[in-house]
Design an enzyme around this catalytic site. Structure first.
Site, PDB file in Angstrom:
ATOM      1  N   ASP A  50       0.856  -1.188   0.000  1.00  0.00           N
ATOM      2  CA  ASP A  50       0.000   0.000   0.000  1.00  0.00           C
ATOM      3  C   ASP A  50       0.891   1.236   0.000  1.00  0.00           C
ATOM      4  O   ASP A  50       1.711   1.419   0.904  1.00  0.00           O
ATOM      5  CB  ASP A  50      -0.896  -0.016   1.237  1.00  0.00           C
ATOM      6  CG  ASP A  50      -1.992   1.040   1.171  1.00  0.00           C
ATOM      7  OD1 ASP A  50      -2.009   1.826   0.218  1.00  0.00           O
ATOM      8  OD2 ASP A  50      -2.837   1.067   2.089  1.00  0.00           O
TER       9      ASP A  50
ATOM     10  N   ASP B 189      -3.026   2.323  -6.069  1.00  0.00           N
ATOM     11  CA  ASP B 189      -1.900   2.378  -5.125  1.00  0.00           C
ATOM     12  C   ASP B 189      -1.827   1.183  -4.183  1.00  0.00           C
ATOM     13  O   ASP B 189      -1.159   1.233  -3.152  1.00  0.00           O
ATOM     14  CB  ASP B 189      -1.958   3.669  -4.310  1.00  0.00           C
ATOM     15  CG  ASP B 189      -3.213   3.774  -3.453  1.00  0.00           C
ATOM     16  OD1 ASP B 189      -4.157   2.985  -3.675  1.00  0.00           O
ATOM     17  OD2 ASP B 189      -3.264   4.634  -2.560  1.00  0.00           O
ATOM     18  N   GLU B 190      -2.517   0.087  -4.531  1.00  0.00           N
ATOM     19  CA  GLU B 190      -2.506  -1.106  -3.693  1.00  0.00           C
ATOM     20  C   GLU B 190      -2.404  -2.360  -4.549  1.00  0.00           C
ATOM     21  O   GLU B 190      -2.924  -2.401  -5.663  1.00  0.00           O
ATOM     22  CB  GLU B 190      -3.795  -1.218  -2.875  1.00  0.00           C
ATOM     23  CG  GLU B 190      -3.904  -0.327  -1.679  1.00  0.00           C
ATOM     24  CD  GLU B 190      -5.181  -0.614  -0.914  1.00  0.00           C
ATOM     25  OE1 GLU B 190      -5.126  -1.325   0.105  1.00  0.00           O
ATOM     26  OE2 GLU B 190      -6.243  -0.135  -1.348  1.00  0.00           O
TER      27      GLU B 190
END
EC number: 2.7.7.7
Length: 395
Positions: A16, A109-110
């Site tokens: 993350d 973003d993960e």
């Protein structure tokens, strides 16, 4: 330093990025390093994300911009640059795919990674490989990541959240004890409505739900067993590499410009039905919606919203899109309206309902019956009331 008895045997990771959008902007503008930064904009907009300095003042993602500005008036506000963020996201994905082919992007973003069986290839266990990745990302991309390492996807995600920012957190056999007294809202899929329903039954903590036997779980509804399994920290979902999420949409251009909200909704409904059919055909579901409007002077507006749960039901899509449209129906004349699904989710996750949502399964059954009739007798065989248009000249 990270110490854990299972550190070198666990292989499921969750990556993350820390305050991703804000971190990219601070990388490109070093003078902002020690200043609070908010990514968002407009008076009626919401915070996309904010840096950790801004969070000290109480600013949070999804907070209305007017409230964020009030809490932190000295913040530097920057409009999102999705093209730039997507480019950084692709670079990060390439770095992860160099470690294992089992990389599943979960958002911009993960990502979840399965590093099982890669120790020989890299000459090091997954934990060491992941720390090398964190250093490489920081050196090459100028942003930081948090890493969660555990035995399954859910626990890896919970671990990553506990270590932010720039953290490396491990949850092993002790996870049950560590999380036992946490409230149910910590678990993925346990939204406010569901948590409230369970609390009304006296079930407040993860341990309380995990302790229910099969008969007690059945009293929670058809999803009861799955809820208890989640509270027992069980998660057998594999990590599946997938292509970057695309969108599915439908739009129409009017013969004459429209400003009236009711008239715009009348045009929106058949598009929601069309979107539902396209999602069904593509074996996909909508995890979020994007409303598109183009004014008479060709100015485009897009408004997006994540959904509480994936869907491909036209009725659910329409009801979620109505508030987005209501906020834009300000007297402006529009020449085009569109509705899209983005991001997408697997069809298997669509319209499941839960203890707090018993209407969705009924909606799904109703839609399936309508689809069967239309397949047999044609698209016009069954129409909902809102699809009917007044006849010109009639009241």
């Amino acid at each position: 330093m990270v110490r854990h008895p299972e550190l070198f045997s666990l292989a499921i990771a969750h990556i993350d990025c820390d305050a991703f959008y804000a971190a990219v902007e601070k990388r490109d503008r070093p003078e902002l390093r020690d200043k609070p930064v908010i990514i968002g904009g407009g008076v009626r907009g919401v915070v996309s994300t904010c840096c950790y300095i801004a969070r000290i003042y109480g600013v949070r993602s999804a907070m209305p911009m007017f409230k964020a500005r009030k809490l932190c008036p000295q913040a530097v506000v920057i409009k999102p640059d999705m093209t730039k963020y997507a480019a950084v996201s692709r670079q990060m994905r390439e770095m992860m795919e160099a470690l294992t082919p089992l990389v599943q992007p979960l958002s911009i973003d993960e990502a979840a990674l399965d590093l099982s069986g890669t120790a020989t290839l890299h000459g090091a266990p997954p934990a060491i490989v992941l720390t090398r990745l964190a250093r490489r990302v920081e050196a090459a991309l100028g942003i930081t990541i948090s890493i969660g390492l555990s035995r399954n996807r859910m626990l890896a995600k919970l671990a990553a959240e506990r270590g932010k920012p720039r953290g490396f957190f491990v949850l092993g056999r002790e996870a049950e004890d560590v999380l036992a007294n946490e409230r149910l809202g910590l678990l993925p899929g346990f939204g406010p409505a569901l948590v409230k329903k369970l609390e009304a039954r006296g079930i407040v903590t993860i341990a309380q739900l995990a302790a229910l036997d099969r008969h007690e779980a059945a009293k929670l509804g058809h999803d009861g067993a799955a809820l208890v399994a989640r509270a027992r920290l069980q998660d057998d979902r594999p990590i599946r590499p997938e292509r970057e999420s695309k969108s599915i949409s439908a739009e129409t251009t009017f013969e004459t410009d429209i400003a009236d909200r009711a008239a715009l909704e009348a045009e929106l409904w058949p598009l929601c039905e069309k979107l539902g059919r396209r999602l069904h055909r593509e074996d996909q579901a909508a995890a979020g919606l994007v409303l598109k409007l183009k004014s008479a002077d060709f100015q485009q507006r897009t408004r997006s919203q994540r959904l509480p749960a994936p869907t491909r039901l036209a009725e659910t899509i329409f009801e979620a899109a109505q508030p987005l449209l209501a906020r834009e129906a300000d007297g402006t004349k529009f020449r085009l309206i569109g509705i899209g699904a983005a991001p997408l989710a697997p069809a298997a996750l669509a319209d499941l309902g839960d203890l707090a949502d018993t209407s969705t399964p009924r909606r799904r059954a109703r839609q399936e019956a309508i689809d069967q009739l239309r397949a047999r007798f044609g698209e016009g065989a069954v129409q909902r009331g809102r699809a009917l248009r007044p006849v010109k000249g009639k009241g």
